[in-house]
Every structure is written in structure tokens, then in C-alpha cells.
Design a protein around this motif. Structure first.
Motif, PDB file in Angstrom:
ATOM      1  N   GLY A 327       0.788  -1.227   0.000  1.00  0.00           N
ATOM      2  CA  GLY A 327       0.000   0.000   0.000  1.00  0.00           C
ATOM      3  C   GLY A 327       0.815   1.269   0.000  1.00  0.00           C
ATOM      4  N   ALA A 328       2.127   1.169  -0.204  1.00  0.00           N
ATOM      5  CA  ALA A 328       2.979   2.355  -0.194  1.00  0.00           C
ATOM      6  C   ALA A 328       2.915   3.082  -1.532  1.00  0.00           C
ATOM      7  CB  ALA A 328       4.426   1.963   0.102  1.00  0.00           C
ATOM      8  N   THR A 329       3.212   4.374  -1.494  1.00  0.00           N
ATOM      9  CA  THR A 329       3.418   5.168  -2.702  1.00  0.00           C
ATOM     10  C   THR A 329       4.879   5.053  -3.110  1.00  0.00           C
ATOM     11  OG1 THR A 329       1.705   6.762  -2.100  1.00  0.00           O
ATOM     12  CG2 THR A 329       3.405   7.519  -3.644  1.00  0.00           C
ATOM     13  N   LEU A 330       5.134   4.817  -4.393  1.00  0.00           N
ATOM     14  CA  LEU A 330       6.500   4.715  -4.891  1.00  0.00           C
ATOM     15  C   LEU A 330       6.986   6.095  -5.316  1.00  0.00           C
ATOM     16  CD1 LEU A 330       6.273   1.541  -7.167  1.00  0.00           C
ATOM     17  CD2 LEU A 330       6.703   1.671  -4.696  1.00  0.00           C
ATOM     18  N   LEU A 331       8.133   6.483  -4.808  1.00  0.00           N
ATOM     19  CA  LEU A 331       8.789   7.713  -5.238  1.00  0.00           C
ATOM     20  C   LEU A 331       9.947   7.317  -6.137  1.00  0.00           C
ATOM     21  CD1 LEU A 331       8.845   9.714  -1.857  1.00  0.00           C
ATOM     22  CD2 LEU A 331       7.041   9.611  -3.600  1.00  0.00           C
ATOM     23  N   LEU A 332       9.766   7.490  -7.456  1.00  0.00           N
ATOM     24  CA  LEU A 332      10.773   7.099  -8.437  1.00  0.00           C
ATOM     25  C   LEU A 332      11.641   8.301  -8.791  1.00  0.00           C
ATOM     26  CD1 LEU A 332       8.568   5.011 -10.926  1.00  0.00           C
ATOM     27  CD2 LEU A 332       9.659   4.251  -8.794  1.00  0.00           C
ATOM     28  N   TYR A 333      12.918   8.030  -9.025  1.00  0.00           N
ATOM     29  CA  TYR A 333      13.846   9.083  -9.448  1.00  0.00           C
ATOM     30  C   TYR A 333      14.753   8.503 -10.507  1.00  0.00           C
ATOM     31  CZ  TYR A 333      17.554  12.638  -9.294  1.00  0.00           C
ATOM     32  OH  TYR A 333      18.463  13.616  -9.628  1.00  0.00           O
ATOM     33  N   ASP A 334      15.022   9.294 -11.550  1.00  0.00           N
ATOM     34  CA  ASP A 334      15.990   8.867 -12.558  1.00  0.00           C
ATOM     35  C   ASP A 334      16.977   9.990 -12.822  1.00  0.00           C
ATOM     36  OD1 ASP A 334      16.640   6.616 -14.530  1.00  0.00           O
ATOM     37  OD2 ASP A 334      16.764   8.425 -15.758  1.00  0.00           O
ATOM     38  N   GLY A 335      18.248   9.618 -12.974  1.00  0.00           N
ATOM     39  CA  GLY A 335      19.288  10.589 -13.243  1.00  0.00           C
ATOM     40  C   GLY A 335      20.387  10.511 -12.210  1.00  0.00           C
ATOM     41  N   SER A 336      21.191  11.548 -12.144  1.00  0.00           N
ATOM     42  CA  SER A 336      22.284  11.599 -11.184  1.00  0.00           C
ATOM     43  C   SER A 336      21.756  11.983  -9.806  1.00  0.00           C
ATOM     44  CB  SER A 336      23.336  12.619 -11.616  1.00  0.00           C
ATOM     45  OG  SER A 336      24.267  12.835 -10.575  1.00  0.00           O
ATOM     46  N   PRO A 337      22.222  11.294  -8.755  1.00  0.00           N
ATOM     47  CA  PRO A 337      21.799  11.685  -7.408  1.00  0.00           C
ATOM     48  C   PRO A 337      22.525  12.927  -6.909  1.00  0.00           C
ATOM     49  CG  PRO A 337      23.372   9.895  -7.269  1.00  0.00           C
ATOM     50  CD  PRO A 337      23.101  10.116  -8.744  1.00  0.00           C
ATOM     51  N   PHE A 338      23.516  13.378  -7.667  1.00  0.00           N
ATOM     52  CA  PHE A 338      24.323  14.511  -7.219  1.00  0.00           C
ATOM     53  C   PHE A 338      23.920  15.832  -7.872  1.00  0.00           C
ATOM     54  CE2 PHE A 338      27.014  10.762  -6.525  1.00  0.00           C
ATOM     55  CZ  PHE A 338      27.189  10.885  -5.159  1.00  0.00           C
ATOM     56  N   VAL A 339      22.755  15.853  -8.498  1.00  0.00           N
ATOM     57  CA  VAL A 339      22.229  17.116  -9.001  1.00  0.00           C
ATOM     58  C   VAL A 339      22.000  18.054  -7.812  1.00  0.00           C
ATOM     59  CG1 VAL A 339      20.232  18.201 -10.102  1.00  0.00           C
ATOM     60  CG2 VAL A 339      21.174  16.082 -11.037  1.00  0.00           C
ATOM     61  N   ALA A 340      22.399  19.294  -7.977  1.00  0.00           N
ATOM     62  CA  ALA A 340      22.261  20.260  -6.883  1.00  0.00           C
ATOM     63  C   ALA A 340      20.793  20.508  -6.577  1.00  0.00           C
ATOM     64  CB  ALA A 340      22.959  21.568  -7.244  1.00  0.00           C
ATOM     65  N   GLY A 341      20.508  20.661  -5.307  1.00  0.00           N
ATOM     66  CA  GLY A 341      19.149  20.973  -4.896  1.00  0.00           C
ATOM     67  C   GLY A 341      18.918  22.462  -4.833  1.00  0.00           C
ATOM     68  N   ALA A 342      17.838  22.845  -4.179  1.00  0.00           N
ATOM     69  CA  ALA A 342      17.470  24.260  -4.100  1.00  0.00           C
ATOM     70  C   ALA A 342      18.526  25.088  -3.380  1.00  0.00           C
ATOM     71  CB  ALA A 342      16.122  24.394  -3.392  1.00  0.00           C
ATOM     72  N   ASP A 343      19.275  24.454  -2.460  1.00  0.00           N
ATOM     73  CA  ASP A 343      20.305  25.195  -1.740  1.00  0.00           C
ATOM     74  C   ASP A 343      21.657  25.131  -2.443  1.00  0.00           C
ATOM     75  OD1 ASP A 343      21.129  22.600  -1.325  1.00  0.00           O
ATOM     76  OD2 ASP A 343      21.546  22.867   0.808  1.00  0.00           O
ATOM     77  N   GLY A 344      21.711  24.456  -3.611  1.00  0.00           N
ATOM     78  CA  GLY A 344      22.938  24.409  -4.390  1.00  0.00           C
ATOM     79  C   GLY A 344      23.895  23.310  -4.000  1.00  0.00           C
ATOM     80  N   GLY A 345      23.601  22.534  -2.956  1.00  0.00           N
ATOM     81  CA  GLY A 345      24.522  21.498  -2.510  1.00  0.00           C
ATOM     82  C   GLY A 345      24.437  20.251  -3.367  1.00  0.00           C
ATOM     83  N   PRO A 346      25.563  19.560  -3.599  1.00  0.00           N
ATOM     84  CA  PRO A 346      25.542  18.330  -4.400  1.00  0.00           C
ATOM     85  C   PRO A 346      24.751  17.241  -3.687  1.00  0.00           C
ATOM     86  CG  PRO A 346      27.663  18.601  -3.312  1.00  0.00           C
ATOM     87  CD  PRO A 346      26.910  19.871  -3.087  1.00  0.00           C
ATOM     88  N   GLY A 347      23.866  16.577  -4.423  1.00  0.00           N
ATOM     89  CA  GLY A 347      23.062  15.527  -3.825  1.00  0.00           C
ATOM     90  C   GLY A 347      21.837  16.024  -3.086  1.00  0.00           C
ATOM     91  N   ALA A 348      21.681  17.339  -2.979  1.00  0.00           N
ATOM     92  CA  ALA A 348      20.570  17.875  -2.190  1.00  0.00           C
ATOM     93  C   ALA A 348      19.223  17.661  -2.865  1.00  0.00           C
ATOM     94  CB  ALA A 348      20.785  19.354  -1.913  1.00  0.00           C
ATOM     95  N   ILE A 349      19.203  17.384  -4.167  1.00  0.00           N
ATOM     96  CA  ILE A 349      17.920  17.218  -4.849  1.00  0.00           C
ATOM     97  C   ILE A 349      17.116  16.073  -4.243  1.00  0.00           C
ATOM     98  CG2 ILE A 349      18.793  15.687  -6.680  1.00  0.00           C
ATOM     99  CD1 ILE A 349      16.849  17.173  -8.586  1.00  0.00           C
ATOM    100  N   LEU A 350      17.787  15.020  -3.780  1.00  0.00           N
ATOM    101  CA  LEU A 350      17.050  13.906  -3.198  1.00  0.00           C
ATOM    102  C   LEU A 350      16.425  14.291  -1.867  1.00  0.00           C
ATOM    103  CD1 LEU A 350      19.324  10.848  -4.047  1.00  0.00           C
ATOM    104  CD2 LEU A 350      17.472  11.869  -5.378  1.00  0.00           C
TER     105      LEU A 350
END
Length: 656
Positions: A327-350
């Protein structure tokens, strides 16, 4: 090994855990009141235990009266021989408007499917596959990113009783042919292109070559990811995915009722020592094992939001998608895990993803956590992570320092579950446990229903806490053992892979020890164990020390045959601006000496530009060992970066 836990679940968490309820429900039969005693019951009374898993987890299907036949044979045991069920039906049991799937393709694409929409999309794909001539026992292959379409096509395949196999699009042509060419798929799903680290990677030329060189493929279906109208002229019998399913309307799916051992997935060994083995897993064993691991060991509940960073070429994808059955929702991600997030840090997108989608369970690799620590990322300071209850780590042993990092810099109150099993069993031998404490550097427990032990070279069981290391074995059958290997009619390849060393005992190939806490420490692969002066040393023991140094990004260690003995040789990848010099070499050796033994100290330390690894991110000590000794490396197509092997060839430093 530490005497005090780094984390302990609160009384409230223990009381609320699904495992606690399960133990209480079966206390009358098991007589158990805690995890160790319940584990002992689960392996001493396997029929009672696995019947309880089927019933309590609510498997859809006919169970039949018999749970296990020939339970003293391994291989040869038969689980639920009268059962009829369908894996896909169990994953699609809910048809409401809640999220079934959320997808992020780096920072380029977002998509969401409700459970009702997922069912409808699978129903259309089922009809399209039937129109393409796919039926029970046929193979369907996918050369796809971790897209919703991969999940849809897999569920459609499974619903028909056809067999699914997948690889990620970063595989080269020969790597794909080495895998899919053995199983002769009727339909091939592929993608026009994908994103990696912000760059578009075109796949159409490789798709054309793969489809042309597999005569069994009668239909090549291209999922449009970057281009809505990819050019199909070069593809034999090519069709866009949207056009493939367009003629068909939503409707009820007629799920094929299948035997427990009916083939569901074909997974592949890494293939670094030859053509990959085709490992066949069945509907019932896969489902039952994943329900147990998700609900009891991971404490995954209905409407939890489950994420694992994986590709379709790694067993963790199959493990992840089974979360729908709980009964869980699947959170799928494709691509590099080291894409910068909103704060600019590597890997922060996850971690952006975790906050945005209220992620409850975050799955990743030990190498990713180590990379975050080396980059100085502090998600605890930049993200809320309010919903996050557990982090799962696998792929390689999680170093004690990574445990420290997670609790210091990510979140103080969560279950950090270092887990280990493999493609061979599509599941785990050692797992997390929501009602037990976490000790740094240890996997918490042996899995329920898994008669896991550690043998010395003579096949004697090693007592937990004795400090000795040996072979990880399983001494009794379990439901997710492979149905067999593809193209292995007499079972000889299957038997040779796991049962040749200790008769009637599964030998997994990991070099491990059981701790005084009844947990486990993995010291590396048995075939990569170092043996200087006859002393067995696990490679992970050295990695744990070397990779604590801030200058070292990653390392790889082998045993080099030298003067009728073996000497330890360490290769290090350093930060980009650094060069290995005498001072750093001495620091590395001192770090190893101070925390291990003189036998662990490498005779040579050499710098390399990169470390070779498989497509699923595992470093390949055996391939490097072969290069150093001038032996051929078979099937370099299995590597994500085969060009890196040249860094190890003909090194003058290893000639004296």
C-alpha cells in the motif's frame, strides 16, 4: 564494534511497529516475546512462519493446504505447491485516487499517477502486449530509465504470466545483448533519451542496433522521454509507446492465476567474470519475501512513501516496486543523485524530493552516503525531513563513520538499516529491525525465516560474538530462492553457483562475522578476500580506514601474487587537486596500522584517476586483480566505466 547503540527506538515506536503486532499475533504459536526468539521460531518452524506471512500480509490468491514439500532439500524444496496467485494483482489491489507513483527526472520532469490511473495504464498495456502476441512464458525486456512506463510495462507483463527483464539505458550494446540475447524477448521497451547530470544522452542509435541484433524481438516500443516524436525509421517494427497503447481503453485486468514458482523476473549477475548468469525468480517467492521485508523489517505501512535510488538494472528496483503490495506510494527518481538541490549542494535534490513528497523511507547506497559526508552536506540544517522514519543502505558495507554521519547530519531519530542480500535471492539475508537498537557498523539482524549462519572453512558454525569471520551461508530453504537459471536444464549451473562448497547449504560468497548483539558485519566478498601470509582479511576492513581520510574520495584494494605469497596493494582516488606523495602515503598506512593490524598495511599505495565499477555501482576488485596479473577481463561491457581499467595495467610500481 561498539558496546552501546548509536540509536534505540522509543517505547512508542516499538509498540507501534508492525513487527511488534506480528510477534504478538503469533506469540501463542511461537512462544516468542522478542526478536531473537521470534527469529529462532521462524527458522525452526518454517511452515508456520511462512503461512503466517501469507495470511497476515493478506496475499491475494489461493494458498493451498501445503506450505513446503521436500523441505530438507536445497535446491529441490517446493514452496506452496498448490498455490495460485499473481504478483501484479497483489501490487494493483488498490484503485483509489491516492498517489501510486511520483516521478522526478532530475530537475527536468515531474509526473504523478494515482492508483486508479496506474491500474488503467496497466490495463491498456496488457491489451497492447496481447495484441503483440505476448502470452504466458514469453519474455518482455526493457532497456529503460526508472520511469513510470517501466513499472507499467512490468505489471502488464506479470499480469499475463509473461516474464520481465530490465536493464538501464547506460548499458552498452554488447552488455544488453549479453543479457537479453540469452532470453530471446518478444517485445523490447526502450527510451529515446535520458537525462544524466543535466545532460541529454541520446539512445536511438543503440536501440536500433540492439533490436536489429535480437531476431526474437517482433516489436520495439520507444518511450518518449525527451522527444515526443522520436525518429523510428531505423528501428525494426518500431512504435512509440503512446501509439502502442492508444488503440486500447481502460478496463478490468484478467490476472493470470499462476503457480507459486511461475517465472516472474529474470535478473542478471554482474557478468564481470563472464557472460551474466540469468537468474529466474518466481511470482510467489518474490512477493512473499518482499512483503515480509517491507512490512516487518522496514515497517512500511499503507500510504507510506517509499524511495530507493536505483536503476532498472539493479535488483533494488524490483524490491522497490513491490512496495505497492504493502500500500505504499512509490517515489521514483531517474538521473544523477548529485544534481544540486534548491540550496545548491551536491546531492541535495534527493532531500528536496524527501521534503516535497513527505518521504518516509529513503533508500540509497553506502557510497552515496559516504560521498555526502565528504562533500560536507548537512541535510539536517537545510531540510525539514519531518516524515522520514528510515534510511536503507546497501550495495556495499556501510562504514561506522557513515552511521555517525547519518545521525549527526541527516536526522537523529530514524532507523538506519544497512541491509544485504543480492540479485541471487532478490531480497536480503541481513536487514533492519524497527524494534532493535542500531549499533554503528553493524547490520541489525538476520532476516526472519532465513536460516543464516557463518561457517569456517571446514563448515563449522561460528558462534555470534566470537570475533571470527567466515562464509555467509543459509542452511535451510527459503521462498525467494531462484526458480533456476535460464538455459540450465539440468540445474548444474545453479547448483555450482551456490551449493558446491557446502552440500545442501546455500553459500552466498560474503565474508562476514556475527556480533555479540546478534547483528552482522560484512568484511567484503569472499572471492576478494586478501590473504597475506595466510591471514584472511576482508577488503571492507581497509576501506573503512582509508576512506575516513578527507583526501581520499574512494579506494580499491587487491591481493597481488608476490614472491610465493600475497601482498596488499591499495589504489586510491584522491580529490581532483591532489597528488599522492610520500607524506600522504604514510598517513594512509598509519591510519590502517592504528586501527587494524600490521597485516592490513598495503605494501604499495598507488593513485588512480577513477575506480572501475559495475552498472549498479559496485567496485570490481576481481577485474582489477586480473588486470594487475596480466589476465584477461571477461565481459568489460558489464562495467559502467571500463576505460578505467587502463589505470591499473602494467604499473611499474608493482614490478618490484
Amino acid at each position: 564494534m561498539d558496546d552501546l547503540p548509536i540509536w534505540h527506538p522509543s517505547a512508542e515506536r516499538i509498540a507501534a511497529a508492525r513487527l511488534s503486532a506480528f510477534v504478538a499475533e503469533h506469540a501463542g504459536r511461537s512462544g516468542a516475546s522478542d526478536y531473537p526468539s521470534f527469529w529462532r521460531w521462524s527458522i525452526s518452524e518454517p511452515e508456520d512462519f511462512w503461512r503466517a506471512i501469507w495470511d497476515t500480509c493478506g496475499v491475494l490468491g489461493e494458498r493451498g493446504p501445503t506450505i513446503l514439500e521436500d523441505g530438507d532439500r536445497m535446491p529441490g524444496a517446493r514452496w506452496f505447491p498448490q498455490a495460485r496467485l499473481n504478483y501484479a494483482e497483489n501490487l494493483l489491489r488498490r484503485r483509489d485516487d491516492g498517489d501510486a507513483v511520483v516521478f522526478w527526472g532530475e530537475d527536468k520532469r515531474r509526473q504523478r499517477l494515482s492508483r486508479r490511473e496506474l491500474y488503467a495504464e496497466v490495463a491498456r498495456c496488457v491489451q497492447a502486449l496481447q495484441a503483440a502476441g505476448v502470452g504466458r512464458g514469453d519474455r518482455v525486456a526493457a532497456y529503460l530509465p526508472n520511469l513510470p512506463e517501466a513499472l507499467i510495462a512490468m505489471l502488464a507483463t506479470a499480469s499475463l504470466g509473461a516474464i520481465w527483464s530490465s536493464a538501464s539505458p547506460d548499458f552498452g550494446v554488447q552488455g544488453v545483448l549479453d543479457r537479453f540475447g540469452q532470453i530471446e524477448p518478444k517485445v523490447l521497451f526502450c527510451v529515446d533519451a535520458y537525462w544524466y547530470n543535466g545532460k541529454a544522452v541520446d539512445c536511438m542509435a543503440r536501440n536500433a542496433e540492439v533490436s536489429a541484433r535480437m531476431p526474437s524481438v517482433s516489436r520495439t516500443v520507444v518511450v518518449s522521454y525527451l522527444d515526443e516524436s522520436p525518429a523510428l525509421a531505423t528501428l525494426a517494427n518500431g512504435v512509440r509507446y503512446a501509439d502502442f497503447v492508444a488503440p486500447f481503453a481502460d478496463g478490468e485486468i484478467d490476472f493470470a492465476p499462476l503457480p507459486f514458482a511461475h517465472p516472474l523476473f529474470i535478473l542478471f549477475s554482474s557478468g564481470t567474470t563472464g557472460v551474466p548468469k540469468c537468474i529466474v525468480h518466481g511470482h510467489g517467492g518474490t512477493l512473499l519475501q518482499h512483503l515480509k521485508e517491507h512490512q516487518l523489517h522496514g515497517d512500511i505501512r499503507a500510504d507510506d512513501r517509499l524511495f530507493y535510488f536505483t536503476t532498472c538494472g539493479w535488483m533494488m528496483w524490483n524490491w522497490l516496486v513491490s512496495g505497492l503490495a504493502s500500500g505504499a506510494t512509490l517515489l521514483l527518481y531517474d538521473g544523477s543523485p548529485f544534481v544540486a538541490g534548491a540550496d545548491g549542494g551536491p546531492g541535495a535534490i534527493l532531500f528536496d524530493y524527501a521534503d516535497a513528497e513527505r518521504m518516509t523511507h529513503f533508500g540509497t547506497s553506502a557510497k552515496f552516503l559516504d560521498a555526502l559526508a565528504k562533500a560536507g552536506l548537512q541535510p539536517r540544517a537545510t531540510h525539514r525531513l519531518q516524515s522520514l522514519r528510515a534510511i536503507f543502505s546497501t550495495g556495499s558495507p556501510l562504514a561506522p563513520e557513515s552511521f555517525d554521519y547519518v545521525y549527526r547530519e541527516i536526522k537523529t531519530d530514524l532507523l538506519l538499516a544497512s541491509i544485504s542480500g543480492g540479485t541471487d535471492i532478490i531480497s536480503c539475508f541481513a536487514l533492519g529491525c524497527p524494534i532493535l537498537p542500531v549499533y554503528r557498523g553493524e547490520l541489525q539482524c538476520r532476516g526472519l525465516g532465513m536460516a543464516v549462519d557463518v561457517f569456517d572453512d571446514d563448515g563449522r558454525s561460528l558462534f555470534p560474538g566470537c570475533g571470527e569471520r567466515g562464509e555467509l551461508v543459509c542452511t535451510a530453504p527459503f521462498p525467494s530462492m531462484p526458480v533456476g537459471f535460464w538455459n540450465d536444464p539440468d540445474g548444474s549451473k545453479y547448483h555450482s553457483a551456490y551449493f558446491a562448497r557446502f552440500p545442501n547449504v546455500w553459500c552466498h560468497g560474503d565474508f562476514v562475522e556475527l556480533t555479540a548483539h546478534a547483528g552482522m558485519i560484512i568484511h567484503g566478498r569472499s572471492d576478494a578476500v586478501l590473504n597475506p601470509g595466510g591471514v584472511r582479511i576482508g577488503t571492507a576492513e581497509i576501506y573503512r580506514q582509508v576512506e575516513q581520510l578527507p583526501e581520499v574520495v574512494e579506494s580499491l584494494v587487491i591481493g597481488q601474487e608476490w614472491q610465493h605469497d600475497v601482498r596488499v596493494v591499495l589504489f586510491v582516488k584522491l580529490r581532483p587537486e591532489l597528488q599522492l606523495d610520500a607524506a600522504l602515503t604514510q598517513r594512509i598506512q598509519q591510519q590502517i596500522r592504528r586501527n587494524t593490524t600490521p597485516r592490513h598495511i598495503p605494501a604499495r599505495v598507488l593513485q588512480v584517476a577513477d575506480i572501475p565499477r559495475t552498472k549498479s555501482g559496485k567496485i570490481v576488485e576481481l577485474a582489477v586483480r586480473n588486470v594487475v596479473h596480466g589476465r584477461p577481463v571477461r565481459n568489460v561491457e558489464a562495467l559502467a566505466n571500463p576505460e578505467t581499467l587502463e589505470f591499473f595495467r602494467d604499473r611499474v610500481e608493482l614490478q618490484s
